[in-house]
Design a protein around this motif. Sequence first.
Motif, PDB file in Angstrom:
ATOM      1  N   ALA A 350      90.470  24.026  18.356  1.00  0.00           N
ATOM      2  CA  ALA A 350      89.821  24.756  19.458  1.00  0.00           C
ATOM      3  C   ALA A 350      89.036  25.952  18.938  1.00  0.00           C
ATOM      4  O   ALA A 350      87.904  26.209  19.386  1.00  0.00           O
ATOM      5  CB  ALA A 350      90.865  25.198  20.477  1.00  0.00           C
ATOM      6  N   LEU A 351      89.608  26.701  17.997  1.00  0.00           N
ATOM      7  CA  LEU A 351      88.923  27.880  17.464  1.00  0.00           C
ATOM      8  C   LEU A 351      87.632  27.490  16.747  1.00  0.00           C
ATOM      9  O   LEU A 351      86.589  28.140  16.908  1.00  0.00           O
ATOM     10  CB  LEU A 351      89.850  28.635  16.515  1.00  0.00           C
ATOM     11  CG  LEU A 351      91.044  29.346  17.170  1.00  0.00           C
ATOM     12  CD1 LEU A 351      91.962  29.933  16.110  1.00  0.00           C
ATOM     13  CD2 LEU A 351      90.566  30.424  18.138  1.00  0.00           C
ATOM     14  N   ILE A 352      87.694  26.421  15.956  1.00  0.00           N
ATOM     15  CA  ILE A 352      86.499  25.981  15.229  1.00  0.00           C
ATOM     16  C   ILE A 352      85.452  25.447  16.213  1.00  0.00           C
ATOM     17  O   ILE A 352      84.251  25.696  16.059  1.00  0.00           O
ATOM     18  CB  ILE A 352      86.868  24.916  14.189  1.00  0.00           C
ATOM     19  CG1 ILE A 352      87.827  25.499  13.155  1.00  0.00           C
ATOM     20  CG2 ILE A 352      85.615  24.371  13.493  1.00  0.00           C
ATOM     21  CD1 ILE A 352      88.398  24.483  12.196  1.00  0.00           C
ATOM     22  N   ARG A 353      85.898  24.740  17.246  1.00  0.00           N
ATOM     23  CA  ARG A 353      84.978  24.205  18.266  1.00  0.00           C
ATOM     24  C   ARG A 353      84.222  25.341  18.962  1.00  0.00           C
ATOM     25  O   ARG A 353      82.996  25.300  19.085  1.00  0.00           O
ATOM     26  CB  ARG A 353      85.794  23.401  19.277  1.00  0.00           C
ATOM     27  CG  ARG A 353      85.194  23.265  20.664  1.00  0.00           C
ATOM     28  CD  ARG A 353      83.999  22.360  20.700  1.00  0.00           C
ATOM     29  NE  ARG A 353      83.785  21.894  22.061  1.00  0.00           N
ATOM     30  CZ  ARG A 353      82.799  21.105  22.437  1.00  0.00           C
ATOM     31  NH1 ARG A 353      81.915  20.693  21.556  1.00  0.00           N
ATOM     32  NH2 ARG A 353      82.685  20.706  23.680  1.00  0.00           N
ATOM     33  N   VAL A 354      84.941  26.350  19.409  1.00  0.00           N
ATOM     34  CA  VAL A 354      84.299  27.454  20.132  1.00  0.00           C
ATOM     35  C   VAL A 354      83.332  28.197  19.219  1.00  0.00           C
ATOM     36  O   VAL A 354      82.250  28.619  19.639  1.00  0.00           O
ATOM     37  CB  VAL A 354      85.365  28.422  20.698  1.00  0.00           C
ATOM     38  CG1 VAL A 354      84.699  29.667  21.291  1.00  0.00           C
ATOM     39  CG2 VAL A 354      86.202  27.727  21.758  1.00  0.00           C
ATOM     40  N   ALA A 355      83.697  28.323  17.956  1.00  0.00           N
ATOM     41  CA  ALA A 355      82.874  29.093  17.032  1.00  0.00           C
ATOM     42  C   ALA A 355      81.571  28.400  16.674  1.00  0.00           C
ATOM     43  O   ALA A 355      80.517  29.039  16.637  1.00  0.00           O
ATOM     44  CB  ALA A 355      83.673  29.389  15.766  1.00  0.00           C
ATOM     45  N   GLN A 356      81.620  27.073  16.412  1.00  0.00           N
ATOM     46  CA  GLN A 356      80.407  26.433  15.890  1.00  0.00           C
ATOM     47  C   GLN A 356      79.821  25.326  16.780  1.00  0.00           C
ATOM     48  O   GLN A 356      78.730  24.856  16.535  1.00  0.00           O
ATOM     49  CB  GLN A 356      80.646  25.882  14.485  1.00  0.00           C
ATOM     50  CG  GLN A 356      81.791  24.907  14.334  1.00  0.00           C
ATOM     51  CD  GLN A 356      81.495  23.522  14.814  1.00  0.00           C
ATOM     52  OE1 GLN A 356      80.468  22.958  14.488  1.00  0.00           O
ATOM     53  NE2 GLN A 356      82.376  22.976  15.645  1.00  0.00           N
TER      54      GLN A 356
END
Length: 447
Positions: A350-356
């Motif tokens: 989720a963190l990587i999805r929101v970031a990039q």
Amino acid sequence: MSGTYLILVAMAGISALLYLVIKVRLHAFVTLLLVSLLVGVAAGMPLGDVIKSVERGMGGTLGFVAVVVGLGAMFGQMLEVSGGAERLARTLVQRFGDDKVQWALGLTGFIVSIPVFLDVAIVILVPILYRLARDSGKPLLYYGIPLVAGGAVTHAFIPPTPGPIAVADLLGADLGWVILFGTICGLPAMVLAGPIWGSYISKRITKGVPDYVILKDIDESRELPSFGEVLSIILTPLLLILVSTTSAILLEEGNAVRSFLGFIGHPYSALLIATLLAMVLLGSRRGYDKEEIQDIVNKALEPAGIIILVTGAGGVFKQVLIDSGVGQVLGDMMSASGLPFLVLAFVVSALIRVAQGSATVAMVTAAGLVGPILQQNNVEGPQLALATIAIAAGGTILSHVNDSGFWLVNRFFGLTEKETLQSWTVAVTIVSLVGFAMVLLLGVIVG
């Protein structure tokens, strides 16, 4: 190298990956390869070993993913060109009736996005949404949200779409379990994010067909494949894979029936069978000659090639983390923290999805990070499939302005950025959270 240093190297690598993708706009394939090399060197690996890790990671991943994604893309292209997706939508809408048309569209998106990329499914089916909105006078989102929610579910949760295929391969999860758990987790998510959320938000965003869209009547006289034929072809690989998984549970190793079912139910065989069926039933039997079919499948490999390379680079990232010792340290940390591995898989993705922005990149990167941890903690069998769905759920959350899907919905539905956030972003977030809640529930049941 100390454990603390290796953790810092991993964090610096992830930060560099996000910076290069978001700010520098470097292609994900190049970024993943570059960061993998830098992490290996910084972690103290001999330079020759870094190169060997790259070769092992790329070769090991693409040996499976390239075949499956390539065949899946050809399969989906035949479905698109032949009008199979249109046939599914028309038939389901007619059979469900006007009062349940949202459920028909949700199911259409769910089925069509199994062999077809989500953005392609939207492009194919959006004229049907326009016609329904025009004829009924209802807001476009009343029909549109169920369709895109159904598509988002299978695009994230159910192979042979690239995301779950890549994650399952990187984690070593059995595809039969992934399909089963993806379906169980995805259907409730589709219902809540589709018909239920679509009914609610369409009362608040009441826009009809965008003014810049030139409506054309659908040619009802166009000869399309039969509904049963199309549905059977789509479900063939899924059923073969599930039968293979079931036989492995019920029959002893070495049993001739189990061996045969395992052979035809392997993703290679299952998708090859489905692709050949599509070429014959949706291609040659419908008047396409050999050259036309060749052109259709060649065109399908253009977008598939990008997915394959990004997935391979994700495999390289995972291999470098393992060979450098970072995976061992991360595994020890997770064991000491007591954080459930399913929660960790979801949060990282989720963190990587929101970031990039990219769901596929988020899933592949998260699998590379979480895979060594799962291996270190001896997670196997159905639990690996649940981890796959947890990563897929995390990679679906909070689509916003850095995601191409956001702008696709924004344009086709004639929405402002704020309205797209209120409708599409919330819908995929519901898919993500409901899917993850179902993963946790299954985790308790499976043990």
